[in-house]
Design a protein around this motif. Structure first.
Motif, PDB file in Angstrom:
ATOM      1  N   HIS A   1       6.789   7.101   8.020  1.00  0.00           N
ATOM      2  CA  HIS A   1       6.095   6.911   9.302  1.00  0.00           C
ATOM      3  C   HIS A   1       6.471   8.013  10.298  1.00  0.00           C
ATOM      4  O   HIS A   1       5.646   8.431  11.112  1.00  0.00           O
TER       5      HIS A   1
ATOM      6  N   ASP B   1       4.631  -0.421  12.405  1.00  0.00           N
ATOM      7  CA  ASP B   1       3.931  -0.260  13.676  1.00  0.00           C
ATOM      8  C   ASP B   1       4.928   0.277  14.697  1.00  0.00           C
ATOM      9  O   ASP B   1       6.028  -0.275  14.833  1.00  0.00           O
TER      10      ASP B   1
ATOM     11  N   ARG C   1       0.192   3.035  13.292  1.00  0.00           N
ATOM     12  CA  ARG C   1       0.453   2.151  12.151  1.00  0.00           C
ATOM     13  C   ARG C   1       0.356   2.937  10.860  1.00  0.00           C
ATOM     14  O   ARG C   1      -0.528   3.778  10.696  1.00  0.00           O
ATOM     15  N   THR C   2       1.268   2.672   9.950  1.00  0.00           N
ATOM     16  CA  THR C   2       1.161   3.213   8.600  1.00  0.00           C
ATOM     17  C   THR C   2       1.370   2.076   7.601  1.00  0.00           C
ATOM     18  O   THR C   2       2.061   1.099   7.886  1.00  0.00           O
ATOM     19  N   VAL C   3       0.740   2.218   6.452  1.00  0.00           N
ATOM     20  CA  VAL C   3       0.845   1.217   5.392  1.00  0.00           C
ATOM     21  C   VAL C   3       1.314   1.910   4.124  1.00  0.00           C
ATOM     22  O   VAL C   3       0.691   2.875   3.676  1.00  0.00           O
TER      23      VAL C   3
ATOM     24  N   THR D   1       2.828  -4.682   0.278  1.00  0.00           N
ATOM     25  CA  THR D   1       2.964  -3.449   1.062  1.00  0.00           C
ATOM     26  C   THR D   1       4.098  -3.574   2.057  1.00  0.00           C
ATOM     27  O   THR D   1       4.597  -4.662   2.339  1.00  0.00           O
ATOM     28  N   THR D   2       4.483  -2.433   2.614  1.00  0.00           N
ATOM     29  CA  THR D   2       5.364  -2.409   3.778  1.00  0.00           C
ATOM     30  C   THR D   2       4.613  -1.695   4.891  1.00  0.00           C
ATOM     31  O   THR D   2       4.195  -0.549   4.731  1.00  0.00           O
ATOM     32  N   ASP D   3       4.435  -2.409   6.012  1.00  0.00           N
ATOM     33  CA  ASP D   3       3.680  -1.876   7.139  1.00  0.00           C
ATOM     34  C   ASP D   3       4.630  -1.529   8.273  1.00  0.00           C
ATOM     35  O   ASP D   3       5.566  -2.271   8.558  1.00  0.00           O
TER      36      ASP D   3
ATOM     37  N   PRO E   1      -2.855  -6.750   9.821  1.00  0.00           N
ATOM     38  CA  PRO E   1      -2.248  -5.546  10.402  1.00  0.00           C
ATOM     39  C   PRO E   1      -2.621  -5.351  11.871  1.00  0.00           C
ATOM     40  O   PRO E   1      -1.798  -4.917  12.678  1.00  0.00           O
TER      41      PRO E   1
ATOM     42  N   SER F   1      -4.847 -10.545   5.273  1.00  0.00           N
ATOM     43  CA  SER F   1      -4.694  -9.284   4.535  1.00  0.00           C
ATOM     44  C   SER F   1      -4.939  -9.528   3.053  1.00  0.00           C
ATOM     45  O   SER F   1      -4.786  -8.628   2.234  1.00  0.00           O
TER      46      SER F   1
ATOM     47  N   SER G   1       9.900   3.499   4.235  1.00  0.00           N
ATOM     48  CA  SER G   1       8.690   3.340   5.047  1.00  0.00           C
ATOM     49  C   SER G   1       8.865   3.951   6.436  1.00  0.00           C
ATOM     50  O   SER G   1       7.927   4.543   6.982  1.00  0.00           O
TER      51      SER G   1
END
Length: 454
Positions: free
Chosen positions: A353, A265, A287-289, A261-263, A235, A75, A349
């Motif tokens: 999401h 899933d 998934r969101t970032v 970032t904070t991901d 990711p 990443s 986050s």
């Protein structure tokens, strides 16, 4: 000298983690060890950080190593810049966006309907590495996507265009674009029928494009001198692991708090009762970032969102803590401060999401609807990333979500289990699953520690 089956490097924006796997074809696969080092993008060569991490690993296991295969996820390149263009925002555009986000894509621009000259100018300013063109259900509306294809064909844009729209005009779209020298990749429609998403085929194409383009990112030019196969976007590898977790635990959510970032899933179909009032479909695997929520590179954003004055009330030594902010806290006070930032990242986050319930008013009175991803059926939330894998405050961070108001939000309920990636291997496990899925599941079960909601 120890010869092992597989070495996997996770090249992050802040750190590079190397994990050694052995006996992956047996019933007892094992992790021989793991080591990490600062990612060396700023030195212009990420392989320096990989080699340093390998040296640390050799010291840990007290043996020189060689390997049969070396794979990697990354990443550090910041993701693949993508623009997405569809027919209706809540339908084809949204579906194309979901495909891109699950494959290492960074969405820089979105349009719905016919592309206008001002949109075209914006696309050229962004200079994406990939364009996703969608529009119309299969055998449905054709004019908009044909118009958009012709406009892109006549433009000076010269990047691959993934067509993931109405299948009835796929070949015509290809002819229009290729006639003007554009590279076209056809895949299945991301929105083939009303209320049906089909994002995996497009996601695979985008992931392959990420792998091809990563060598052009600063510091990544030499990475294929070391690895033996295409690089997987980190990711994407964490999404693969989340889907493995779903095979074991069913409805799951993974939160990965990193330096930049904070991901998030999630894999869940949601509550059947919520699905009946859902305004538009959501992918099962989503998934969101959150690009503004990070503990190091983007710590200043998190501090602004929490409020510096609020943090100063809790931490009298705030100035010293900021001055010494690091991916590797040196003492308990620093770790406590970072965990406070992590609590905000964790909760915010998940809220972003998740979807929510709303009310519409019409001739028949008030009607309740649901919009966005339904997380109410989630029973397990897993933490990964440096702080959620290794900090002694990980449970304190995760349980913060239990304090949130759930009246109209579709966040997980309070009867949940928390778990964590105790050896920080979710990304590596995802990569391993592309070689041997059974070994990946076997090691995943051993790696997870479940904390019952106390």
């Amino acid at each position: 000298m120890k010869t092992l089956d597989l070495l996997v490097a996770e090249i992050g924006s802040t750190t590079t983690v190397v994990t050694a796997f052995d006996k992956i074809e047996s019933d007892e696969p094992e992790i021989l060890g793991q080591a990490e080092h600062y990612t060396t993008v700023l030195q212009g060569d990420v392989t320096l950080g990989i080699k340093k991490a390998i040296s640390i690993l050799e010291k840990k296991i007290k043996n020189k190593i060689r390997w049969k295969k070396f794979l990697a996820s990354s990443s550090a390149a910041g993701g693949l810049k993508i623009t997405v263009h569809g027919l209706v925002y809540d339908m084809t555009v949204k579906a194309a966006k979901e495909a891109a986000l699950g494959a290492g894509g960074v969405i820089k621009y979105i349009t719905a309907g016919k592309i206008r000259n001002m949109n075209l100018k914006k696309i050229m300013e962004i200079s994406p590495k990939l364009i996703v063109l969608a529009g119309g259900v299969d055998y449905g509306e054709e004019n908009t996507v044909l118009y958009n294809a012709a406009l892109l064909a006549d433009s000076e844009i010269n990047v691959p265009i993934v067509y993931a729209g109405n299948c009835s005009v796929s070949e015509e779209i290809k002819r229009i674009l290729e006639k003007k020298g554009k590279e076209v990749i056809l895949t299945e429609n991301v929105y083939p029928k009303v209320d049906q998403l089909n994002v995996k085929p497009a996601r695979k194409i985008i992931q392959e494009s990420f792998s091809k383009n990563i060598i052009y990112a600063p510091g990544m030019e030499k990475v294929y001198d070391i690895v033996d196969d295409e690089i997987i976007p980190t990711p994407g590898s964490v999404m693969l692991t989340t889907e493995l977790l779903s095979d074991i635990y069913k409805d799951v959510l993974v939160v990965d708090i990193g330096g930049a970032t904070t991901d998030i899933d999630s894999v869940t179909e949601g509550d059947p009762l919520i699905q009946k009032i859902m305004l538009s479909p959501e992918p099962i695997s989503k998934r969101t970032v959150e690009g503004d929520l990070g503990l190091y590179v983007n710590a200043h954003n998190v501090i602004d969102l929490i409020g510096e004055n609020e943090l100063r009330k809790e931490f009298e030594d705030y100035d010293d803590l900021i001055k010494n902010l690091s991916p590797y806290p040196q003492n308990d006070r620093q770790e406590m401060f970072v965990s406070t930032l992590a609590k905000y990242c964790f909760v915010e986050s998940i809220k972003r999401h998740a979807g929510n319930k709303k009310y519409l008013y019409g001739p028949n009175g008030r009607q309740e609807i649901a919009v966005g991803k339904d997380l109410t059926s989630i029973k397990y939330i897993f933490g990964t990333g440096g702080i959620l894998s290794r900090s002694k405050y990980k449970y304190e961070i995760m349980k913060k979500i239990l304090e949130e108001d759930r009246r109209n939000s579709l966040i997980p309920g309070q009867k949940i289990f928390f778990g964590y990636d105790k050896n920080y291997i979710f990304a590596a496990i995802g990569v391993l699953s592309t070689v041997n899925k059974e070994a990946a599941i076997n090691l995943l079960k051993k790696n997870i520690e479940i904390i019952k909601n106390r």
